[in-house]
Design an enzyme around this catalytic site. Structure first.
Site, mmCIF file in Angstrom:
data_model
loop_
_atom_site.group_PDB
_atom_site.id
_atom_site.type_symbol
_atom_site.label_atom_id
_atom_site.label_comp_id
_atom_site.label_asym_id
_atom_site.label_seq_id
_atom_site.Cartn_x
_atom_site.Cartn_y
_atom_site.Cartn_z
ATOM 1 N N VAL A 62 14.934 -16.154 27.957
ATOM 2 C CA VAL A 62 15.694 -15.041 28.532
ATOM 3 C C VAL A 62 17.173 -15.399 28.518
ATOM 4 O O VAL A 62 17.595 -16.345 29.189
ATOM 5 C CB VAL A 62 15.245 -14.732 29.985
ATOM 6 C CG1 VAL A 62 16.063 -13.577 30.549
ATOM 7 C CG2 VAL A 62 13.763 -14.413 30.023
ATOM 8 N N THR A 64 19.673 -12.800 26.454
ATOM 9 C CA THR A 64 20.436 -11.603 26.052
ATOM 10 C C THR A 64 19.863 -10.315 26.639
ATOM 11 O O THR A 64 20.448 -9.253 26.448
ATOM 12 C CB THR A 64 20.460 -11.482 24.520
ATOM 13 O OG1 THR A 64 19.122 -11.369 24.038
ATOM 14 C CG2 THR A 64 21.134 -12.687 23.890
ATOM 15 N N LYS A 135 20.202 1.664 16.544
ATOM 16 C CA LYS A 135 20.103 3.013 17.096
ATOM 17 C C LYS A 135 21.488 3.639 17.263
ATOM 18 O O LYS A 135 21.676 4.836 17.019
ATOM 19 C CB LYS A 135 19.381 2.964 18.448
ATOM 20 C CG LYS A 135 19.290 4.321 19.147
ATOM 21 C CD LYS A 135 18.497 4.235 20.444
ATOM 22 C CE LYS A 135 18.426 5.589 21.130
ATOM 23 N NZ LYS A 135 17.584 5.564 22.348
ATOM 24 N N HIS A 273 -5.533 -4.325 -20.580
ATOM 25 C CA HIS A 273 -5.666 -3.195 -19.655
ATOM 26 C C HIS A 273 -6.618 -3.512 -18.497
ATOM 27 O O HIS A 273 -7.483 -2.717 -18.145
ATOM 28 C CB HIS A 273 -6.110 -1.945 -20.407
ATOM 29 C CG HIS A 273 -5.194 -1.581 -21.531
ATOM 30 N ND1 HIS A 273 -3.917 -1.083 -21.323
ATOM 31 C CD2 HIS A 273 -5.342 -1.671 -22.872
ATOM 32 C CE1 HIS A 273 -3.343 -0.875 -22.492
ATOM 33 N NE2 HIS A 273 -4.181 -1.217 -23.457
ATOM 34 N N GLY A 302 -1.639 -8.680 -28.304
ATOM 35 C CA GLY A 302 -0.853 -8.102 -27.219
ATOM 36 C C GLY A 302 -1.449 -8.339 -25.848
ATOM 37 O O GLY A 302 -1.070 -7.670 -24.877
ATOM 38 N N ARG A 446 -24.362 4.114 -17.801
ATOM 39 C CA ARG A 446 -24.579 2.696 -18.076
ATOM 40 C C ARG A 446 -25.029 2.434 -19.515
ATOM 41 O O ARG A 446 -24.603 1.462 -20.133
ATOM 42 C CB ARG A 446 -25.600 2.156 -17.070
ATOM 43 C CG ARG A 446 -25.678 0.635 -17.039
ATOM 44 C CD ARG A 446 -26.154 0.163 -15.689
ATOM 45 N NE ARG A 446 -25.245 0.605 -14.639
ATOM 46 C CZ ARG A 446 -24.087 0.011 -14.352
ATOM 47 N NH1 ARG A 446 -23.712 -1.060 -15.031
ATOM 48 N NH2 ARG A 446 -23.313 0.473 -13.395
ATOM 49 N N ARG A 518 -24.449 -6.143 -5.986
ATOM 50 C CA ARG A 518 -23.786 -5.220 -6.911
ATOM 51 C C ARG A 518 -22.304 -5.563 -6.992
ATOM 52 O O ARG A 518 -21.702 -5.996 -6.015
ATOM 53 C CB ARG A 518 -23.948 -3.784 -6.404
ATOM 54 C CG ARG A 518 -23.444 -2.729 -7.363
ATOM 55 C CD ARG A 518 -23.555 -1.350 -6.735
ATOM 56 N NE ARG A 518 -22.554 -1.135 -5.702
ATOM 57 C CZ ARG A 518 -22.535 -0.088 -4.885
ATOM 58 N NH1 ARG A 518 -23.490 0.818 -4.950
ATOM 59 N NH2 ARG A 518 -21.579 0.046 -3.988
#
Length: 522
Positions: A62, A64, A135, A273, A302, A446, A518
């Site tokens: 404490v 400011t 502010k 990709h 690439g 699939r 999965r």
């Protein structure tokens, strides 16, 4: 400008700024270590206790939080009642606030940090002063970043006021800064409570770099990193050579890194990709490179390459003969780096891939802010989930066909399973001899993904194994696999028509195992 309040943990540039302030007759109010530093430099300072009339207490917790400070910050200069109030109370206006906060992030990332240390580095007074000044930005200039000190220096030296637009920009920067600070504290504290998905979540990221454009040239983009991103992540990787990274480069490199980290043995991953076009493992990194290249020598053009071993000269020579966008590895032998650096645009990156001390540190640092998660922005919301780090072992597999897979088939099935986890759904991967030979990605059904993978594999499909990221809703994929000469299949199981697929496998002599797991990747 008549009075400035300075309280910084990062002292960069603060002495130089203070000297300019004093030169222009600005009174400096300061606290603790900042005041001590300025006094040592011969800069006159008014102590915070002289302003508040109250000593700093509780080890500086404490100091400011006082009306004499916040009244001076929040008083609106053209509001007669405000000005009358502070005059009656003997409060002087504060025109400039220079504050940066306790190093909370740096503290929690230190090895061996204790909870008490972290708590003591949660700043209270600093954010309060910053928010008050921000502010009241029309009347108070607020600086939270040493990069902006020059604005005040230039203003004083030239005798020109800082514009309201600039003051607004500085105010916005403060609110971003305090919001990010609070978000980091909130993440840390939430992790301590064990709450997985709290009622609200605020994430914070730090700008790493502007990008030339996004996925396409008409889209603007930038790259941000998590505050605790480790050296084993794409955000924590170092670029050693080549032109700057693009949006797609970063996205693809992240995908390559995720796959190569699946393997303990020497491994090489080629990405196009965000999907793997070639993955190989071997006893040496050069052998793994040859397998990854042979998997699809057309699509690798690439591409982005990730390796989990230091790049040697032979591997570098092979890669240098192709057009590649990025090479990502834990390091480069000097000769290898020299070979690759001859290509001025080739991006060479270094990341803590594998069981290294740096990777361990990075993992520990990230855990301080909670479990590793991934997020996806959707219109009007955000999806958040755990990273898919599920590993399936041979002991967990359930053989559901009459024929058991051979040891070699089992090895190849587990290899293919690690790869298919990272292929866009619906996904099928064919593998043999420790490399992929066919990849079918992102199809609407699939069997369509299987046909693409089989066509890509050609004659190599015969004797290969097949991995599917999700169950077979009907036996058509098994039938296509049998026709191509595939000998074993790994899939999650769980379809109401599993028996039809099992019967198809039994009819054609295919060994099939279920994982019970999965790996959808949309």
């Amino acid at each position: 400008m008549r009075r400035a309040l300075i309280s910084v943990s990062d002292k960069t540039g603060i002495v130089e700024l203070a000297k300019v302030l004093v030169k222009h007759d600005v009174e400096i109010v300061s606290t603790g270590g900042t005041a001590k530093l300025l006094q040592q430099e011969g800069i006159p300072v008014t102590g915070i206790s002289d302003v508040t009339g109250f000593p700093e207490i509780m080890d500086g917790r404490v100091k400011t939080l006082h009306p004499n400070i916040h009244g001076g910050l929040l008083a609106v200069r053209d509001n007669e009642k405000h000005m009358q109030a502070i005059e009656e109370l003997g409060i002087k206006p504060i025109d400039l606030v220079v504050v940066n906060l306790y190093p909370f992030k740096e503290t929690i990332l230190k090895p061996g940090v204790t909870h008490d240390e972290a708590i003591e580095n949660i700043d209270i007074g600093g954010p309060s002063m910053l928010r008050a000044a921000a502010k009241n930005y029309r009347d108070v200039i607020v600086l939270v970043d040493a990069v902006d000190y020059g604005l005040v220096v230039e203003s004083l030296e030239k005798g020109q006021p800082i514009s309201e637009d600039t003051r607004l920009a500085l105010s916005a920067k403060v609110f971003r800064h305090t919001a990010a600070y609070d978000a980091l504290v909130a993440q840390y504290m939430t992790r301590l409570t064990g709450e997985e998905f709290p009622e609200s979540v605020t994430l914070t990221y730090e700008k790493e770099q502007d990008l030339r454009y996004g996925e396409n040239p008409h889209q603007q983009a930038a790259f941000y990193r998590e505050p605790a991103a480790g050296a084993d992540t794409i955000a924590g990787a170092k670029q050693l050579h080549g032109k700057e990274l693009s949006y797609n480069n970063i996205n693809d490199a992240n995908a390559a890194l995720a796959i190569v980290k699946e393997f303990a043995e020497p491994a090489v991953v080629a990405i196009k990709h965000t999907n793997p076009c070639g993955v190989g493992i071997a006893d040496t990194i050069h052998g793994a490179w040859q397998k990854a290249y042979e998997a699809d020598p057309v699509s690798i053009f690439g591409g982005i390459i990730a390796l989990n071993r230091v790049v040697d000269a032979a591997t570098a020579q092979g890669m240098s003969e192709l057009f590649l966008e990025i090479i990502l590895a834990p390091g480069y032998e000097p000769e290898a780096f020299e070979i690759l650096a001859r290509k001025k645009n080739l991006r060479l990156m270094e990341a803590a891939i594998g069981e290294t001390s740096e990777a361990s540190k990075a993992s520990k640092a990230s855990s301080l802010l909670g479990a590793p998660r991934t997020s996806l922005k959707v219109e009007g919301g955000l999806l958040i989930q755990d990273l898919d780090r599920k590993v399936v072992t041979a002991e967990e597999l359930q053989v559901v066909t009459r024929r058991q897979p051979t040891q070699e088939e089992l090895k190849q099935l587990l290899f293919a399973w690690k790869v298919v986890k990272h292929v866009k759904s619906n996904a099928i991967v064919l593998a043999r001899e420790n490399r992929t030979v066919g990849v079918g990605a992102g199809q609407m059904n699939r069997v369509g993904a299987a046909k693409i993978a089989i066509e890509q594999a050609g004659d190599l499909a015969k004797g290969a194994v097949l991995a599917s990221d999700a169950f077979f809703p009907m036996p058509d994929t098994v039938e296509a696999a049998a026709k191509a000469g595939i000998t074993a299949i790994i899939q999650p199981g769980g379809s109401i028509k599993d028996n039809e697929s099992i019967e198809a496998a039994d009819r054609t002599g295919i060994a099939m195992v279920f994982t019970g797991v999965r790996h959808f990747k949309h």
